[in-house]
Design a protein around this motif. Structure first.
Motif, short mmCIF file in Angstrom:
data_model
loop_
_atom_site.label_atom_id
_atom_site.label_comp_id
_atom_site.label_asym_id
_atom_site.label_seq_id
_atom_site.Cartn_x
_atom_site.Cartn_y
_atom_site.Cartn_z
N ASP A 68 0.81 -1.23 0.00
CA ASP A 68 0.00 0.00 0.00
C ASP A 68 0.84 1.27 0.00
O ASP A 68 0.33 2.35 0.25
N VAL A 69 2.14 1.12 -0.28
CA VAL A 69 2.95 2.32 -0.55
C VAL A 69 3.90 1.93 -1.69
O VAL A 69 4.56 0.90 -1.63
N GLU A 85 -2.86 6.93 1.12
CA GLU A 85 -3.53 6.11 2.13
C GLU A 85 -4.99 5.88 1.76
O GLU A 85 -5.49 4.76 1.82
N GLU A 86 -5.64 6.97 1.34
CA GLU A 86 -7.05 6.89 0.95
C GLU A 86 -7.23 5.99 -0.25
O GLU A 86 -8.12 5.14 -0.30
N LEU A 87 -6.37 6.18 -1.25
CA LEU A 87 -6.47 5.40 -2.49
C LEU A 87 -6.27 3.92 -2.19
O LEU A 87 -7.04 3.06 -2.61
N ALA A 88 -5.22 3.63 -1.40
CA ALA A 88 -4.91 2.24 -1.10
C ALA A 88 -6.04 1.60 -0.28
O ALA A 88 -6.47 0.48 -0.58
N GLY A 191 5.69 15.60 -1.49
CA GLY A 191 4.40 15.05 -1.93
C GLY A 191 4.29 13.55 -1.79
O GLY A 191 3.33 12.96 -2.28
N GLU A 192 5.27 12.93 -1.15
CA GLU A 192 5.22 11.47 -0.99
C GLU A 192 5.09 11.11 0.49
O GLU A 192 5.62 11.82 1.34
N PRO A 193 4.41 10.02 0.80
CA PRO A 193 4.34 9.60 2.20
C PRO A 193 5.73 9.22 2.70
O PRO A 193 6.52 8.68 1.93
N SER A 194 6.01 9.53 3.96
CA SER A 194 7.34 9.17 4.48
C SER A 194 7.27 8.90 5.97
O SER A 194 6.31 9.29 6.65
#
Ligand code: AMP
Ligand code: ZN
Length: 468
Positions: A68-69, A85-88, A191-194
């Motif tokens: 999921d990432v 997160e929402e998309l996954a 703009g990326e999850p980290s």
């Protein structure tokens, strides 16, 4: 039981680490869209493997992750203006719905990569401490050349790989010591999850996820690791390198890989316009037909998907459904009698069919031959029900058919309208109403049942029902 092991390129006798228990890890999908029809193949195949182990009385701990990432998730989420997160989360729900339609049982655990970051950080730290990995400017790399045995699963040799990979260093990751080095941790981009880590904010590499999740949920050494054949290299090769370097133990004893599903003999791709999601196919076919179709081939063979083949599978599956329905009718008509000695003898003929079924499954899960054995049982049943048989005989036969079908994850008894228990409950309610002289309620129950195709008959032995 024989399982083809990609590692040895041979069928091997299956011996679990702990007798009676199977620990298996199946690489799951990356959730940035609905799953496609190719993704359904490993799900159905390895769910059937699990079901067969359980049929044999083994306890199966079945772990399958959701990635999921990942770059594709981030790209799609940005395009839709929502968080990764929402998309996954959305496509995990959709995937679970598709699994249910395909009769794929939920895994014992479905870990999510984003919920296991501390375990991944720990694994990476161990690899650095042991000298297999190094950090450069926030990126952590693994050095395959430090791990003896790199290439053992994909049967590739390090020098050949290096020759083929020379370009890599030029195309970006300039900090790499060797073109073969792969990423364990990548630094944050805007703009990326980290997540925080000893190497700065960033996120884990794909291969790292599976090594960490398999370790957490199944232990350092597992029985079976599975996925599609495209995962052999580099994904599974890299998982082995990471896990064995960190844990000092054999990672998985048996490596199982399903062949690819092609569409009209061509690789499925969006650019060729032959890309189908499971959802697209479920709009045209029942999930059981899809499952029956997929299990019609041995899992290591390539599988061609086409409209004609799906129509053939549908017709073939219908033969089983019809036979099971006819058996049910015979059962309903039979009296409450017990099995005779002759019937015992006749029923014993089906033992050979069960033996064929099991032999097929024990030979590297040859579901195509196992289904052929089910058809033998169908033939037997179609012949048997032409004669009058006791209820017990028919019950035993039905149970046997249902058991074999259940190993395939199939259920041929189509309940049209209410289940018999519901009908019995309504009949009881109608009797109560009649006793209370509430004839309008009693009549209404009779009419409602009739509207659903159930006819009630008042006989001297009580109320009987049959289908209209
Ligand atoms: P992915 O989301 O691409 O990581 O794929 C999830 C699973 O589906 C992996 O086990 C892949 O090997 C498998 N897979 C992907 N495409 C196909 C295909 N066309 N046929 C069979 N398996 C596939
Ligand atoms: Zn994996």
């Amino acid at each position: 039981m024989q399982i083809y092991n990609t590692m040895s390129k041979k069928k091997e006798t299956f011996e679990p680490l702990v007798p009676g228990e199977v620990r298996m890890y199946v690489c799951g999908p990356t959730v940035y869209n609905y799953i496609h029809i190719g993704n359904a193949r490993p799900m159905i195949v390895f769910d059937t493997v699990r079901r067969y182990f359980e049929y044999k009385g083994m306890k199966v701990n079945y772990v399958s992750n959701f990635t999921d990432v990942d770059d594709k998730i981030i790209k799609e989420a940005n395009a839709q203006g929502i968080s990764s997160e929402e998309l996954a989360a959305h496509f995990i729900d959709e995937c679970k719905q598709d699994m249910e339609s395909l009769h794929v049982r939920p895994a014992s655990t479905h870990p999510l990569a984003t919920k296991e970051i501390p375990e991944m950080i720990e694994l990476i730290s161990t690899l650095i401490d042991k000298g297999y990995a190094y950090e450069k400017a926030g990126t952590v790399y693994f050095s395959p050349r430090k791990f003896t045995g790199y290439g053992k699963l994909s049967h590739k040799n390090l020098d050949d790989l290096r020759a083929g990979n020379r370009e890599l260093k030029v195309t970006g990751e300039a900090e790499k010591e060797d073109p073969l080095d792969f990423v364990l941790w990548k630094p944050e981009k805007p703009g990326e999850p980290s997540w925080d880590s000893p190497w700065g904010k960033g996120r884990p590499g794909w291969h790292t996820e599976c090594s960490a999740m398999a370790k957490k949920y199944l232990g350092d050494s597992i029985d079976i690791h599975a996925g599609g054949e495209d995962l052999i290299f580099p994904h599974h090769e890299n998982e082995i390198a990471q896990s064995e370097a960190a844990n000092g133990q054999e990672f998985a004893r048996y490596w199982m890989h399903n062949g690819f599903l092609n569409i009209d003999n061509k690789k499925m791709s969006k650019s060729l316009g032959n890309f189908f999601t499971v959802r697209d196919i479920l709009a045209q076919y029942d999930g059981q037909v899809v499952r029956f179709f997929m299990l019609g081939a041995q899992y290591r063979n390539p599988l061609n998907f086409s409209k004609d083949l799906m129509e053939a599978a549908k017709a073939s599956w219908q033969r089983i459904v019809t036979a099971r329905g006819a058996l049910e009718e015979a059962l309903r008509a039979a009296g409450e009698d017990s099995i005779s000695a002759d019937e015992e003898k006749l029923f014993a003929e089906t033992d050979a069919i069960v033996a064929d079924f099991e032999d097929s499954m024990e030979d590297d899960f040859n579901t195509a031959d196992a289904i052929a054995a089910i058809f033998e049982l169908v033939k037997f049943s179609n012949v048997a029900i032409k004669d009058q048989h006791s209820k017990s005989f028919l019950e035993k036969l039905a149970q046997r058919m249902d058991t074999l079908l259940d190993v395939m994850g199939l259920s041929a008894l189509v309940e049209e309208g209410p289940l018999s228990e519901e009908i019995e409950a309504l009949i009881e309610k109608r009797q109560q109403a009649r006793k209370a002289k509430d004839f309008s309620t009693a009549d209404k129950i009779r009419d409602d049942l009739l509207a659903q195709g159930i006819v009630l008959e008042d006989t001297r032995e009580g109320v009987k029902w049959h289908k209209a």
